[in-house]
Design an enzyme around this catalytic site. Sequence first.
Site, PDB file in Angstrom:
ATOM      1  N   SER B 138       0.838  -1.200   0.000  1.00 57.29           N
ATOM      2  CA  SER B 138       0.000   0.000   0.000  1.00 57.29           C
ATOM      3  C   SER B 138       0.875   1.254   0.000  1.00 57.29           C
ATOM      4  O   SER B 138       2.001   1.226   0.497  1.00 57.29           O
ATOM      5  CB  SER B 138      -0.893   0.022   1.233  1.00 57.29           C
ATOM      6  OG  SER B 138      -1.562   1.263   1.329  1.00 57.29           O
ATOM      7  N   TYR B 151      -1.152   0.205  10.720  1.00 59.19           N
ATOM      8  CA  TYR B 151      -1.330  -0.478   9.425  1.00 59.19           C
ATOM      9  C   TYR B 151      -0.197  -0.088   8.476  1.00 59.19           C
ATOM     10  O   TYR B 151       0.432  -0.939   7.839  1.00 59.19           O
ATOM     11  CB  TYR B 151      -2.698  -0.073   8.848  1.00 59.19           C
ATOM     12  CG  TYR B 151      -2.977  -0.453   7.404  1.00 59.19           C
ATOM     13  CD1 TYR B 151      -3.396  -1.736   7.060  1.00 59.19           C
ATOM     14  CD2 TYR B 151      -2.860   0.493   6.385  1.00 59.19           C
ATOM     15  CE1 TYR B 151      -3.688  -2.064   5.742  1.00 59.19           C
ATOM     16  CE2 TYR B 151      -3.153   0.173   5.064  1.00 59.19           C
ATOM     17  CZ  TYR B 151      -3.569  -1.110   4.748  1.00 59.19           C
ATOM     18  OH  TYR B 151      -3.854  -1.423   3.449  1.00 59.19           O
TER      19      TYR B 151
HETATM   20  N1  LIG Z   1      -8.918  -0.621  -0.515  1.00 60.42           N
HETATM   21  C1  LIG Z   1      -7.917   0.215  -0.519  1.00 60.42           C
HETATM   22  O1  LIG Z   1      -8.100   1.438  -0.619  1.00 60.42           O
HETATM   23  C2  LIG Z   1      -6.498  -0.305  -0.396  1.00 60.42           C
HETATM   24  C3  LIG Z   1      -5.471   0.613  -0.546  1.00 60.42           C
HETATM   25  C4  LIG Z   1      -4.178   0.169  -0.490  1.00 60.42           C
HETATM   26  C5  LIG Z   1      -3.908  -1.164  -0.270  1.00 60.42           C
HETATM   27  N2  LIG Z   1      -4.925  -2.048  -0.093  1.00 60.42           N
HETATM   28  C6  LIG Z   1      -4.586  -3.456   0.127  1.00 60.42           C
HETATM   29  O2  LIG Z   1      -5.139  -4.220  -0.916  1.00 60.42           O
HETATM   30  C7  LIG Z   1      -5.330  -5.559  -0.478  1.00 60.42           C
HETATM   31  C8  LIG Z   1      -6.723  -6.019  -0.854  1.00 60.42           C
HETATM   32  O3  LIG Z   1      -7.673  -5.327  -0.052  1.00 60.42           O
HETATM   33  P1  LIG Z   1      -9.128  -4.911  -0.505  1.00 60.42           P
HETATM   34  O4  LIG Z   1      -9.139  -3.463  -0.655  1.00 60.42           O
HETATM   35  O5  LIG Z   1      -9.563  -5.762  -1.614  1.00 60.42           O
HETATM   36  O6  LIG Z   1      -9.926  -5.155   0.825  1.00 60.42           O
HETATM   37  P2  LIG Z   1     -10.839  -6.322   1.348  1.00 60.42           P
HETATM   38  O7  LIG Z   1     -11.907  -6.628   0.369  1.00 60.42           O
HETATM   39  O8  LIG Z   1     -11.205  -5.937   2.728  1.00 60.42           O
HETATM   40  O9  LIG Z   1      -9.852  -7.566   1.397  1.00 60.42           O
HETATM   41  C9  LIG Z   1      -8.995  -7.887   2.424  1.00 60.42           C
HETATM   42  C10 LIG Z   1      -9.063  -9.390   2.535  1.00 60.42           C
HETATM   43  O10 LIG Z   1      -8.067  -9.873   3.424  1.00 60.42           O
HETATM   44  C11 LIG Z   1      -8.596 -11.002   4.070  1.00 60.42           C
HETATM   45  N3  LIG Z   1      -7.961 -11.321   5.321  1.00 60.42           N
HETATM   46  C12 LIG Z   1      -7.702 -10.485   6.360  1.00 60.42           C
HETATM   47  N4  LIG Z   1      -7.151 -11.176   7.353  1.00 60.42           N
HETATM   48  C13 LIG Z   1      -7.076 -12.473   6.959  1.00 60.42           C
HETATM   49  C14 LIG Z   1      -6.604 -13.668   7.545  1.00 60.42           C
HETATM   50  N5  LIG Z   1      -6.111 -13.679   8.774  1.00 60.42           N
HETATM   51  N6  LIG Z   1      -6.679 -14.814   6.852  1.00 60.42           N
HETATM   52  C15 LIG Z   1      -7.200 -14.814   5.606  1.00 60.42           C
HETATM   53  N7  LIG Z   1      -7.651 -13.720   4.998  1.00 60.42           N
HETATM   54  C16 LIG Z   1      -7.587 -12.562   5.662  1.00 60.42           C
HETATM   55  C17 LIG Z   1     -10.022 -10.626   4.329  1.00 60.42           C
HETATM   56  O11 LIG Z   1     -10.746 -11.812   4.482  1.00 60.42           O
HETATM   57  P3  LIG Z   1     -12.199 -11.887   5.199  1.00 60.42           P
HETATM   58  O12 LIG Z   1     -13.169 -11.586   4.104  1.00 60.42           O
HETATM   59  O13 LIG Z   1     -12.265 -13.274   5.704  1.00 60.42           O
HETATM   60  O14 LIG Z   1     -12.187 -10.837   6.288  1.00 60.42           O
HETATM   61  C18 LIG Z   1     -10.401  -9.863   3.078  1.00 60.42           C
HETATM   62  O15 LIG Z   1     -11.006 -10.681   2.128  1.00 60.42           O
HETATM   63  C19 LIG Z   1      -5.038  -5.549   1.011  1.00 60.42           C
HETATM   64  O16 LIG Z   1      -3.731  -6.005   1.217  1.00 60.42           O
HETATM   65  C20 LIG Z   1      -5.133  -4.089   1.372  1.00 60.42           C
HETATM   66  O17 LIG Z   1      -4.361  -3.787   2.500  1.00 60.42           O
HETATM   67  C21 LIG Z   1      -6.212  -1.630  -0.153  1.00 60.42           C
END
Ligand SMILES: NC(=O)c1ccc[n+]([C@@H]2O[C@H](COP(=O)([O-])OP(=O)(O)OC[C@H]3O[C@@H](n4cnc5c(N)ncnc54)[C@H](OP(=O)(O)O)[C@@H]3O)[C@@H](O)[C@H]2O)c1
Lengths: 438, 246
Positions: B138, B151
Amino acid sequence: MMSCPQKNLAGWGRFPRSTSKACSVQSAQEIAGFLDEEGDVIAYGNGRSYGDSAIADKQIVTRKLNHFLQFDKESGILRAQSGILLSEILQVAVPHGWFLAVTPGTKLITVGGAIASDVHGKNHHHFGSFSQSVLDLKLMLPNGEIIDCSENENRDWFHSTCGGQGLTGVILEARLQLKPIKSQNIEQTTIKSASLQETFAAFEDYQASPYSVAWIDCLAKGKNLGRSLLMVGDFATDGDLDYRSPRGPAIPFNFPKFALNRLTLSAFNWLYYHKVRKKISQQMVSIDQFFYPLDALSNWNRIYGKDGFVQYQFILPKEHSYQGLQEILQIIAASGKGSFLAVLKLYGKHNANWLSFPMEGYSLALDFKVEPSLWGLLERLDEVVVKCGGRFYLAKDARVPKAVFEQGYPQIEQFRAFRRQHGLDKTLNSRQSVRLGL
Amino acid sequence: MSDKGFVLILGAKSDMAQSIAREYAGLGFNLYLAARNVADLESLQSDLQIRHQVEVRLLEWDALKLEEQSNFYQGLAPAPVGVVTALGFLGDQTQAQQDAALAQKILQSNFNALVAVLEPIAADFEQKQSGFIVGISSVAGDRGRKANYIYGSAKAGFSAYLSGLRNRLAEADVQVLTVKPGFVATKMTAGMDLPEKLTAQPEQVAKMVVKAQQKGRNVIYVKPIWWLVMLIIRHIPEVIFKKMSI
Ligand SMILES: NC(=O)c1ccc[n+]([C@@H]2O[C@H](COP(=O)([O-])OP(=O)(O)OC[C@H]3O[C@@H](n4cnc5c(N)ncnc54)[C@H](OP(=O)(O)O)[C@@H]3O)[C@@H](O)[C@H]2O)c1
Ligand SMILES: Cc1cc2nc3c(=O)[nH]c(=O)nc-3n(C[C@H](O)[C@H](O)[C@H](O)COP(=O)(O)OP(=O)(O)OC[C@H]3O[C@@H](n4cnc5c(N)ncnc54)[C@H](O)[C@@H]3O)c2cc1C
């Protein structure tokens, strides 16, 4: 993702417009959440209905509810979530020799929208409407309950939901029986007719052909009134199933007002005199050329300018069709308004759904640019339709008066009572249903 | 089933991950989708299989069970040709300042767990001299801010980890791609008021990520404008930065 940005939304005709909350959903659970809130809400598929049937204060946008759940290549039974587009089904099904049993003139609609309008295609006189290919469906009611409906189970729900414009609940998924094909090519015959009488005769002569539709010249007068190009066809049998859908150019901006008139004046003549020279001619065409000529030009609705347009589609019972159409075409030709070409089609018998549009007879659909002088003309046309015992198509409608609409649908009171009985009228309301008291 | 091999997606329920899965299936790769309560992905599984004629297997997996990660990977037969990590846990910063367990969970989910699962994979790819690793980090890791520094520091650690891994595996011809998204409209950011111009859709991210991976890239920002935004933010002198609220 649970958020609902405010958007300025309209149907395909870009009239009327409304600022509404668009809530994109990916699961049944999210839909239940949105249905549980106060205020009018309605499902929104791909926004290809022309008027206000998918417009409300809050819309549940289903495009991301788009998973294929099962596809049996032997039986042609497909189970899919309701936000899947017909175009996506074709990509999966055609290479295995299956096609939609019923398809409208655009493939860019969702399965949910196809059921909610109980859409029909060029083969209505042979097969019937879309719902006749629906084996069963799952419907979410406003209280979050999910029920299975089909011809055999919860029949009232099935007959009110198919053609019910989203007013009975949100369709989550459906099982469809596809139709076997041996080719992705269609053997098309084009019949050039010089008058309305010839056009009708040609429809009758070619009734045995599974697919048929006519483009009719709305500007022709006198002895040319009702001249048309009738296109009939069926799938070839050459075994070519290598289907790839084309990607057409887009219209990037609204056309200026003057452009349309010049375009419209010349286009039918060009087709009629230059593209089709012989009285009867044969062509081999693709699925997309035959069924979806308009999809080749994405956003073609913008050629009508920023004020938008309405599509006027009505159907007349067969016994009054000739005389009624003659009268209507005369009024339109004299007004000088209306699209250069309109679509004329012969339909088969109506089905058991309470609000489905088709009935045995002829239907005409044509586009009018929105302008102040339009409404008076449409009211005159309404009178002829009502006089002939005809009806209007909700999927296209943006303006028909309630009293006019009601006369075409004998089961409308049953529909209204059903909505009241199950409390569906408390929150499931579109701009259209409010306008028409559905 | 296709013969291009399997791509392993960790944290497959993430909105970005689901779109990435779609892109790889579109390219003809089979998929291992690993997530908690993975049954929720059954409709995605059938969808990808029907649309793309690839094989999709669902794996129940929890990143926080650190000691199980090595066995988890050994259990995959056939071994994947590439891996994408999409899991992440934002957590509530102010709450985490008071709640040590929550702070630990944020650090573990965004850093320790990833090291635990990627080490055995890296060793295997290194030995085979093939494979790719895509880590979604990120921009929050590019400079610590009061709004989300727990984070952010885990993400900073993860970015540094990926950079080191890339250095180590370059010789073995194993690609390591660091993805630094800015704002993305997903479950993680639902309800937040994100600036439209700086916010990407998950489908958009997925296209860029898979394209960058296929081209052998090292580090990408999505949207690309974030590279510039972070360049500026990184260069604000600390004396000024420490008084800012961004
Ligand atoms: N959205 C943004 O603006 C943004 C910006 C920068 C970076 N990111 C990064 O992009 C990546 C994808 O995120 P996203 O935005 O698509 O958000 P998201 O839909 O909330 O996805 C995060 C996923 O991580 C899974 N997770 C968390 N802890 C876990 C564990 N202990 N074991 C297995 N799975 C686990 C969650 O599973 P559950 O469904 O089971 O909770 C969820 O499906 C992440 O690394 C996030 O930090 C996001
Ligand atoms: C170029 C063009 C050609 C066309 N040709 C034909 C034709 O030949 N024959 C024909 O019959 N129609 C035709 N139509 C009309 C079109 O098929 C219908 O309006 C169809 O309903 C649009 O589907 P949609 O997915 O875009 O739904 P929308 O336009 O978004 O919604 C239409 C209705 O369906 C409801 N709805 C959508 N999804 C759901 C759901 N999941 N659950 C419950 N209700 C839902 C909405 O509430 C609304 O009432 C044509 C339209 C265009 C633009």
